[in-house]
Design a protein around this motif. Structure first.
Motif, PDB file in Angstrom:
ATOM      1  N   MET A 217      -2.174  22.591  26.927  1.00 15.14           N
ATOM      2  CA  MET A 217      -3.148  21.678  27.527  1.00 15.14           C
ATOM      3  C   MET A 217      -2.612  20.250  27.460  1.00 15.14           C
ATOM      4  N   THR A 218      -2.819  19.483  28.511  1.00 15.28           N
ATOM      5  CA  THR A 218      -2.344  18.096  28.545  1.00 15.28           C
ATOM      6  C   THR A 218      -3.488  17.102  28.711  1.00 15.28           C
ATOM      7  N   ASN A 219      -4.735  17.599  28.725  1.00 16.04           N
ATOM      8  CA  ASN A 219      -5.876  16.690  28.839  1.00 16.04           C
ATOM      9  C   ASN A 219      -6.314  16.232  27.450  1.00 16.04           C
ATOM     10  N   GLU A 220      -7.553  15.782  27.322  1.00 12.73           N
ATOM     11  CA  GLU A 220      -8.028  15.211  26.061  1.00 12.73           C
ATOM     12  C   GLU A 220      -7.952  16.178  24.882  1.00 12.73           C
ATOM     13  N   LEU A 221      -7.961  17.480  25.142  1.00 15.69           N
ATOM     14  CA  LEU A 221      -7.935  18.468  24.064  1.00 15.69           C
ATOM     15  C   LEU A 221      -6.535  19.044  23.841  1.00 15.69           C
ATOM     16  N   PHE A 222      -5.495  18.248  24.101  1.00 15.19           N
ATOM     17  CA  PHE A 222      -4.137  18.753  23.896  1.00 15.19           C
ATOM     18  C   PHE A 222      -3.862  18.986  22.410  1.00 15.19           C
ATOM     19  N   ARG A 223      -2.971  19.940  22.139  1.00 13.92           N
ATOM     20  CA  ARG A 223      -2.545  20.231  20.762  1.00 13.92           C
ATOM     21  C   ARG A 223      -1.622  19.106  20.307  1.00 13.92           C
ATOM     22  N   ASP A 224      -1.906  18.495  19.166  1.00 17.65           N
ATOM     23  CA  ASP A 224      -1.179  17.299  18.749  1.00 17.65           C
ATOM     24  C   ASP A 224       0.296  17.550  18.463  1.00 17.65           C
ATOM     25  N   THR A 225       0.647  18.761  18.049  1.00 12.36           N
ATOM     26  CA  THR A 225       2.047  19.076  17.765  1.00 12.36           C
ATOM     27  C   THR A 225       2.487  20.269  18.597  1.00 12.36           C
ATOM     28  N   TYR A 226       3.798  20.458  18.688  1.00 15.25           N
ATOM     29  CA  TYR A 226       4.351  21.589  19.437  1.00 15.25           C
ATOM     30  C   TYR A 226       5.512  22.188  18.643  1.00 15.25           C
ATOM     31  N   PRO A 227       5.721  23.509  18.719  1.00 15.79           N
ATOM     32  CA  PRO A 227       6.792  24.154  17.954  1.00 15.79           C
ATOM     33  C   PRO A 227       8.162  23.809  18.526  1.00 15.79           C
ATOM     34  N   VAL A 228       9.141  23.719  17.653  1.00 13.80           N
ATOM     35  CA  VAL A 228      10.455  23.239  18.090  1.00 13.80           C
ATOM     36  C   VAL A 228      11.549  24.274  17.853  1.00 13.80           C
ATOM     37  N   ALA A 229      12.656  24.059  18.545  1.00 13.69           N
ATOM     38  CA  ALA A 229      13.844  24.880  18.350  1.00 13.69           C
ATOM     39  C   ALA A 229      14.454  24.572  16.982  1.00 13.69           C
ATOM     40  N   ILE A 230      15.156  25.543  16.438  1.00 13.30           N
ATOM     41  CA  ILE A 230      15.794  25.360  15.137  1.00 13.30           C
ATOM     42  C   ILE A 230      17.159  24.716  15.350  1.00 13.30           C
TER      43      ILE A 230
END
Length: 565
Positions: A217-230
């Motif tokens: 989600m990219t609106n007001e309820l977006f997830r503050d963090t995102y999983p990353v590559a190692i």
């Protein structure tokens, strides 16, 4: 008249200063959003801020989040901008990432947001529509039910909710299927920084991170963090690490040999420095554990967050739970894979260096435990009567037990020791088998490892003030040999907290029969290394003695034993 070099230097300093200040050089308490977009420059500055703060903590310059933010060593760039009206900052483990992000955002006139309301996410199943319909029907029936029928319907509702949300739906910190974000708080111009930091402390828990990691989600309820590559470009200072067993830490350094150093906070407000390893569990994507970075966003024209597709380091590779990972054609577990991926060049182990660093890390953890136990003793819990029952779950609760007990801390310490033992076995066997990844140029590896163990154990010393006021000195060897005797229970005397069972110490402890029986009954819990937040633990003393969790046997995690072979 100033020379040109001085003027140029001054211009550089002024142009690089992105924060505003009052005439007295202090930051205003009221938030000002002058920079409406989180860009790469701000993200880089945030990395530097966290890296310096973490190293300051590890050096002993500060011991709480608040101390570190006010320390010229841990926070050299911003400490002297703190206004007199800035309140002391409270932070437990879940608050820490948001507290640091909020403070930096305030100092740099950036937007900031945090979750304030979540609800358990339902299971992803074809049966879900029917279950939700049944739950709605029962709730309507409950409204009309009479006194005698209500308990029956409530039991039916609990049964349906369990099917939808799993065993732990009553505590969103540990539920089976993660959570769904319902509401967020966005900072506005003029908001008081103290109000925001207090709001974070009151709203954020580990449940805030227990959301679907693939959310886009990219609106007001977006997830503050995102999983990353190692890789080293993704896992860096400021990266958040979420353990689904109920703990959060923040990366402050990744060494050239692939070790990840983190800071974590605790309910007693202490801040500690730890190292990544198997004490942090892998998880599935629905509950969002593992390494994640902050999602950049802008409030230039409404709220716009960067989508997963636009994030070059977005990846779900760390959620491949249970599989064997391959690096340079070698099969390995996830934790070894992470270290190899984060190492500069091919990872080469020096067994003596590995043991030295490991003992130093364990020593640091033990000394942090000294402070935690001392805080419990100072709070007077050891002089109070023991409660009739344990909490619902000793690893995740609230109140005095949450603030002053150490079952999670002790479990992570045991996991680190167990991991250290496995590493030493790998080092010794690899050296014997001429593994090219093991590099030792001495003449007698076992003898040198034994000498290193003895040296590092002796160097790690600390004093314990017993109940009768006498001082008992220990070194690390005592802790390693008695690790399963150390009580996590805050109602026990300091002697039991440190596994001091000699006659002199027990006489000093002077605990009543009830507390000694609790200590004996909790042995199975002390033997447990891998935490389980779903287990029922609210037993009375009599019930605990016969419970299955009391039948856990002590595991051999001795590092010294490995060095005898």
């Amino acid at each position: 008249m100033a020379n040109n070099k001085t003027l140029v230097a001054l211009a550089i300093v002024l142009s690089s200063t992105s924060f505003s200040a009052m005439a007295d050089g202090k930051k205003p308490i009221g938030w000002q959003i002058k920079n409406k977009t989180w860009n790469k420059s701000f993200e880089k500055s945030y990395e530097e801020f966290v890296a310096t703060l973490g190293k300051g903590k590890k050096s002993g310059a500060c011991h709480t989040t608040s101390d570190c933010l006010k320390s010229p060593v841990a926070n050299p760039r911003y400490y002297n901008l703190n206004p007199e009206g800035l309140s002391d900052v409270y932070s437990d483990c879940a608050d820490l990432p948001y507290i640091l992000r909020a403070y930096f955002s305030w100092m740099n006139d950036l937007p900031f947001t945090y979750p304030v309301n979540l609800t358990p996410a339902p299971i992803k199943s074809p049966e879900l529509p029917a279950l939700l319909a049944e739950l709605e029907r029962l709730n309507l029936e409950l409204e009309k039910a009479g006194f005698l029928k209500k308990p029956i319907i409530k039991a039916q509702i609990r049964s349906v909710r369990k099917k939808i949300y799993g065993d732990k739906d009553t505590d969103i910190r540990y539920n089976s299927f993660g959570n769904t974000l319902v509401q967020k708080r966005y900072v506005k111009n003029g908001d008081n920084i103290n109000t925001i930091l207090e709001g974070v402390a009151n709203s954020i828990s580990t449940a805030s991170f227990r959301t679907d990691a693939s959310s886009d989600m990219t609106n007001e309820l977006f997830r503050d963090t995102y999983p990353v590559a190692i890789n080293r470009n993704s896992i860096k200072p400021g990266t958040v690490l979420y353990d689904p067993n109920g703990h959060i830490a923040v990366v402050y350094e990744v060494t050239t040999n692939g070790k990840v150093h983190l800071i974590d906070a605790h309910p007693d407000n202490s801040l500690t420095a730890i190292t990544y390893g198997e004490k942090f569990s892998q998880t599935n994507v629905e509950i969002g554990g593992g390494f994640s970075n902050w999602r950049p966003f802008s409030v230039e024209a409404g709220v716009n967050a960067v989508s997963n597709d636009e994030l070059p380091d977005y990846s779900l590779e760390q959620f491949e739970k249970g599989k064997k990972f391959i690096f340079n054609n070698t099969e390995m577990d996830f934790y070894e894979y992470v270290r190899n991926k984060l190492s500069v060049g091919n990872l080469v182990y020096n067994p003596v260096v590995e043991l030295t660093e490991m003992m130093d890390e364990i020593c640091h953890d033990v000394k942090e435990r000294v402070a935690a136990v001392d805080a419990s003793i100072k709070a007077g819990l050891s002089t109070q009567n023991h409660p009739d029952k344990l909490p619902d779950n000793i690893y995740g609760t609230d109140g005095d037990w949450e603030s002053y007990s150490t079952p999670s801390r002790d479990a992570r310490l045991k996991a680190s020791i167990r991991e250290g033992r496995a590493l030493m076995i790998k080092m010794i066997e690899g050296h014997r088998n001429s593994d090219p990844a093991i590099r030792y140029q001495g003449h007698d590896l076992i003898a040198e490892l034994k000498a290193t163990y003895a040296k590092e154990s002796k160097a790690c010393s600390f004093d314990i003030k017993r109940t009768n006021g006498t001082i008992k000195s220990f070194n690390l060897d005592h802790v390693l040999k008695n690790i399963f005797k150390l009580s996590f229970d805050p109602y026990h005397c300091i002697e039991l907290r440190w596994g001091m069972l000699d006659a002199e110490s027990l006489q000093s402890c002077n605990s009543n029969k009830d507390k000694m029986e609790w200590y004996q009954a909790e042995q199975g819990l002390r033997n447990t290394i891998d935490r389980n937040y779903s287990l029922k633990m609210d037993f009375s003393l009599k019930e605990l003695s016969g419970a299955s969790i009391s039948r856990v046997k002590e595991e051999n995690i001795s590092i010294e034993d490995v060095l005898k072979n």
